[in-house]
Design a protein around this motif. Structure first.
Motif, PDB file in Angstrom:
ATOM      1  N   LEU A 187       0.787  17.207 -12.828  1.00  0.00           N
ATOM      2  CA  LEU A 187       0.269  18.638 -12.550  1.00  0.00           C
ATOM      3  C   LEU A 187       1.246  19.372 -13.087  1.00  0.00           C
ATOM      4  O   LEU A 187       1.238  20.513 -13.515  1.00  0.00           O
ATOM      5  N   ALA A 188       2.822  19.141 -12.776  1.00  0.00           N
ATOM      6  CA  ALA A 188       3.820  19.978 -13.412  1.00  0.00           C
ATOM      7  C   ALA A 188       3.807  20.109 -14.568  1.00  0.00           C
ATOM      8  O   ALA A 188       4.165  21.131 -15.395  1.00  0.00           O
ATOM      9  N   THR A 189       3.620  18.812 -15.390  1.00  0.00           N
ATOM     10  CA  THR A 189       3.697  18.866 -16.847  1.00  0.00           C
ATOM     11  C   THR A 189       2.598  19.932 -17.330  1.00  0.00           C
ATOM     12  O   THR A 189       2.348  20.654 -18.158  1.00  0.00           O
ATOM     13  N   LEU A 190       1.229  19.730 -16.544  1.00  0.00           N
ATOM     14  CA  LEU A 190       0.042  20.568 -17.220  1.00  0.00           C
ATOM     15  C   LEU A 190       0.262  22.091 -16.929  1.00  0.00           C
ATOM     16  O   LEU A 190       0.118  22.998 -17.800  1.00  0.00           O
TER      17      LEU A 190
ATOM     18  N   PHE B   7       1.653   6.677  -6.713  1.00  0.00           N
ATOM     19  CA  PHE B   7       0.357   7.594  -7.304  1.00  0.00           C
ATOM     20  C   PHE B   7       0.603   9.113  -7.003  1.00  0.00           C
ATOM     21  O   PHE B   7       0.277   9.848  -7.836  1.00  0.00           O
ATOM     22  N   ILE B   8       1.241   9.150  -5.701  1.00  0.00           N
ATOM     23  CA  ILE B   8       1.667  10.864  -5.279  1.00  0.00           C
ATOM     24  C   ILE B   8       2.763  11.269  -6.447  1.00  0.00           C
ATOM     25  O   ILE B   8       2.428  12.570  -7.070  1.00  0.00           O
ATOM     26  N   ILE B   9       3.934  10.617  -6.753  1.00  0.00           N
ATOM     27  CA  ILE B   9       4.755  11.074  -7.470  1.00  0.00           C
ATOM     28  C   ILE B   9       4.096  11.420  -9.025  1.00  0.00           C
ATOM     29  O   ILE B   9       4.514  12.355  -9.710  1.00  0.00           O
ATOM     30  N   THR B  10       3.346  10.213  -9.532  1.00  0.00           N
ATOM     31  CA  THR B  10       2.741  10.253 -10.709  1.00  0.00           C
ATOM     32  C   THR B  10       1.838  11.565 -10.940  1.00  0.00           C
ATOM     33  O   THR B  10       1.537  12.525 -11.835  1.00  0.00           O
TER      34      THR B  10
ATOM     35  N   ARG C  42       0.758  -1.135   0.011  1.00  0.00           N
ATOM     36  CA  ARG C  42       0.020   0.003   0.255  1.00  0.00           C
ATOM     37  C   ARG C  42       0.880   1.258   0.002  1.00  0.00           C
ATOM     38  O   ARG C  42       0.349   2.245  -0.599  1.00  0.00           O
ATOM     39  N   CYS C  43       2.055   1.234   0.692  1.00  0.00           N
ATOM     40  CA  CYS C  43       3.015   2.275   0.620  1.00  0.00           C
ATOM     41  C   CYS C  43       3.531   2.566  -0.573  1.00  0.00           C
ATOM     42  O   CYS C  43       3.536   3.670  -0.935  1.00  0.00           O
ATOM     43  N   CYS C  44       3.964   1.513  -1.292  1.00  0.00           N
ATOM     44  CA  CYS C  44       4.559   1.748  -2.762  1.00  0.00           C
ATOM     45  C   CYS C  44       3.514   2.184  -3.667  1.00  0.00           C
ATOM     46  O   CYS C  44       3.823   3.039  -4.256  1.00  0.00           O
ATOM     47  N   LEU C  45       2.192   1.857  -3.417  1.00  0.00           N
ATOM     48  CA  LEU C  45       1.274   2.165  -4.529  1.00  0.00           C
ATOM     49  C   LEU C  45       0.872   3.526  -4.238  1.00  0.00           C
ATOM     50  O   LEU C  45       0.842   4.599  -5.033  1.00  0.00           O
ATOM     51  N   TRP C  46       0.840   4.221  -3.130  1.00  0.00           N
ATOM     52  CA  TRP C  46       0.473   5.378  -2.726  1.00  0.00           C
ATOM     53  C   TRP C  46       1.720   6.468  -2.881  1.00  0.00           C
ATOM     54  O   TRP C  46       1.578   7.609  -3.827  1.00  0.00           O
TER      55      TRP C  46
END
Length: 254
Positions: free
Chosen positions: A72-75, A64-67, A57-61
């Protein structure tokens, strides 16, 4: 008197005679006993999965946060580019002439007058420059250096920067000086590279960005050393200057 006979006991065990001749209670028959016969059979249990599930769960979160941050930075970058259409400033060598150039047995003595024109092609971006370091070299050998003062570059504006460059008087290896003298003797000229380096930040409306290091490299200058003490103008037509932003991320510079 007839003797009364008693039937033998039903149990297969044999009675024993006590010390006074009386019969004692016979021992019950021996039964085979198994070690831990009543202990339940061992069934191996799978290892607990709670810790592994927490790590997953920690790896998935984290992923998800990094992605999400990258998206958002790209947008934001796309929106910024569409709205403001930022362009890098342009640099051109307007004039370069030397009043002194001499190669001694250990050093290079030089003096150059340099004029650089820089244009800000943006209509909504203002550039703020720190002092600009200038280096002139030939075949990776330093010949002269100087400094441009800091300045503010307005929108759609062309600014002329002037400075005097001179040699630092550092000792140069004799083999390097001999190679430069040989090239001047054979080709009557030397290839020069002019390099500018500074930090600059941009202002968009009331918002200012952080400072970014930029490096400007102008190559293709052919320099003919002056004869005697007369000044000489260096031909700079066709010389192109490349602006190279130096963006640093952690320990890497791009």
């Amino acid at each position: 008197m007839a003797e009364t006979k008693f039937p033998p006991p039903k149990s297969a065990a044999t009675a024993t005679v006590g010390p006074n001749g009386g019969a004692t209670t016979p021992f019950p028959p021996n039964k085979a006993q198994l070690y831990n016969a009543t202990r339940p059979k061992y069934h191996p249990q799978p290892p607990p999965r709670r810790r592994r599930s927490c790590c997953c769960r920690c790896c998935l979160w984290t992923t998800f946060i990094i992605t999400t941050v990258l998206l958002l930075a790209t947008l934001a970058g796309v929106i910024f580019y569409v709205m403001f259409r930022p362009q890098k400033p342009n640099f051109t060598i307007s004039n370069l002439h030397t009043s002194q150039f001499n190669i001694t047995s250990t050093t290079i003595i030089s003096k150059f007058n340099l004029t650089i024109s820089t244009r800000n092609p943006n209509a909504k971006l203002t550039y703020y420059y720190d002092p600009i370091s200038v280096f002139i070299s030939s075949n990776d050998v330093g010949i002269s250096n100087g400094l441009f003062p800091s300045f503010v570059h307005g929108t759609k504006n062309t600014t002329f920067l002037k400075t005097v460059l001179s040699s630092s008087g550092q000792t140069v290896e004799s083999t390097t000086l001999t190679a430069l003298k040989t090239e001047i003797k054979n080709k009557k000229s030397l290839p020069l590279k002019i390099q500018l380096e500074t930090k600059v930040k941009a202002k968009i409306g009331s918002v200012k960005t952080k400072k970014v290091t930029i490096r400007v490299i102008c190559e293709g200058v052919q320099f003919t050393p002056p004869a005697g003490k007369s000044a000489a103008t260096v031909k700079t037509s066709g010389v192109k200057c490349k602006v190279d932003p130096r963006i640093k991320i952690l320990a890497w510079t791009f």
